[in-house]
Design an enzyme around this catalytic site. Structure first.
Site, PDB file in Angstrom:
ATOM      1  N   VAL A  52      95.956 100.715  87.355  1.00 47.45           N
ATOM      2  CA  VAL A  52      94.979 101.490  86.584  1.00 47.45           C
ATOM      3  C   VAL A  52      95.590 102.681  85.854  1.00 47.45           C
ATOM      4  O   VAL A  52      94.899 103.348  85.086  1.00 47.45           O
ATOM      5  CB  VAL A  52      93.826 102.001  87.482  1.00 47.45           C
ATOM      6  N   TYR A  53      96.863 102.971  86.060  1.00 45.86           N
ATOM      7  CA  TYR A  53      97.472 104.090  85.348  1.00 45.86           C
ATOM      8  C   TYR A  53      97.514 103.757  83.856  1.00 45.86           C
ATOM      9  O   TYR A  53      98.152 102.779  83.445  1.00 45.86           O
ATOM     10  CB  TYR A  53      98.885 104.370  85.852  1.00 45.86           C
TER      11      TYR A  53
END
Length: 326
Positions: A52-53
């Site tokens: 999710v970065y």
């Protein structure tokens, strides 16, 4: 850089890890490349990221850099899965989601396996044994070499690690990733004792108190800092209170006495705490990262360490503290 075993496993990692939270968003390709090269040149091996970065851009950028800048075999790549952009369900620990997320991570990273795969957070809507089965499948299929968890409370961590140890053939947990610093010592109540007892290495995130322990916010908020950023100011704000200020002042005093920087003092303190495998350091550029990595030469004198322990000590009362010590 010194290498340490990750928990009670054979995996060795550099005792400082490189975090990539801002890669693909605030940190572009040029700065990321310089950081990775600086880290590798210093003997660093552990690079931590997550699916999710920057919505996957951090993994993709790391994968691109591994192609021609740093040999894949020289790095210990750690990523995470389980966080989802859904306000109704922030975490998805289902077997289907986790394994699909792992496949997507491998594609972005351009590799056939990750060295450490971590569940990003506990999912109360999924049976824990289902989540853990995904970890076994990942290892048995060769897509992950080791597995761990992140942001699990003490009881969640103990339950998960014990479940994996209960039956031969299940993959033991290697690590837990949690925020840990002089201004955030909450893991010492239950998480760290559980991790040490069960043989997991702790990977501290935000070891510099989200940047506050560098001393940069003592008198003002620098315009180019996270604290001044529209999307990161709320992340820094909790550690700008009076209690944190007293700790930062003590760190600065120790740094003056040792002729070093507050960054080095704060990072050396958490790096050498019992049970810690490798603090994860994020940086804005290679120069900032290089300054952090030079902590390798510093070991805090016992009297300085004890003074920092005292000034930052959290309140541990029943039932957080072992009954036999009360």
């Amino acid at each position: 850089m010194e290498q340490r075993h990750l928990g009670r496993t054979g995996l060795r990692v550099s005792r400082i890890g490189l975090g990539t939270l801002t890669w693909g968003r605030d940190t572009g390709e040029h700065d990321a490349a310089e950081q990775l090269k600086t880290f590798w040149d210093a003997g660093g091996t552990l690079v931590d990221t997550a699916d999710v970065y920057a919505d996957g851009a951090a993994e993709y950028l790391l994968g691109q850099l591994m192609e021609g800048l740093v040999p894949r075999r020289d790095l210990v790549i750690a990523t995470k899965a389980g966080s989802v952009p859904d306000p109704e369900r922030r975490f998805d620990g289902s077997r289907g989601h986790l394994l699909a997320a792992l496949d997507a991570s491998l594609e972005r990273l351009g590799t056939d396996h990750v060295d450490l795969w971590q569940v990003h957070a506990f999912d109360p809507a999924t049976p824990l044994e289902e989540t853990l089965q995904a970890l076994d499948i990942a290892v048995n299929s060769g897509r992950a070499r080791y597995v761990g968890v992140s942001n699990y409370s003490g009881w969640q961590l103990a339950k998960a690690a014990t479940w994996q140890l209960a039956v031969p053939g299940r993959t033991r947990l290697a690590s837990t990733q949690m925020e840990y610093s002089l201004v955030q010592r909450g893991v010492e109540r239950e998480v760290l004792p559980a991790a040490r007892d069960l043989g997991l290495g702790l990977l501290p995130s935000s070891p510099l108190g989200r940047g506050v322990l560098t001393g940069k916010y003592r008198h003002t908020t620098p315009a180019d800092s996270r604290g001044a950023s529209a999307h990161m100011s709320g992340f820094v704000a909790p550690y700008l209170d009076e209690a944190a200020g007293r700790i930062v002042d003590a760190v600065a005093t120790a740094a003056d006495g040792l002729a070093t920087t507050p960054l080095h003092v704060a990072l050396a303190w958490v790096r050498d705490r019992p049970g810690v495998a490798a603090p994860l350091v994020g940086a804005r550029n290679a120069q900032q990262l290089s300054a952090a990595l030079s902590v390798e030469a510093l070991s805090l004198p016992d009297e300085i360490r004890r003074a920092l322990d005292d000034v930052s000590a959290p309140l541990h009362h029943y039932p957080d503290q072992d009954w036999s010590t009360l």
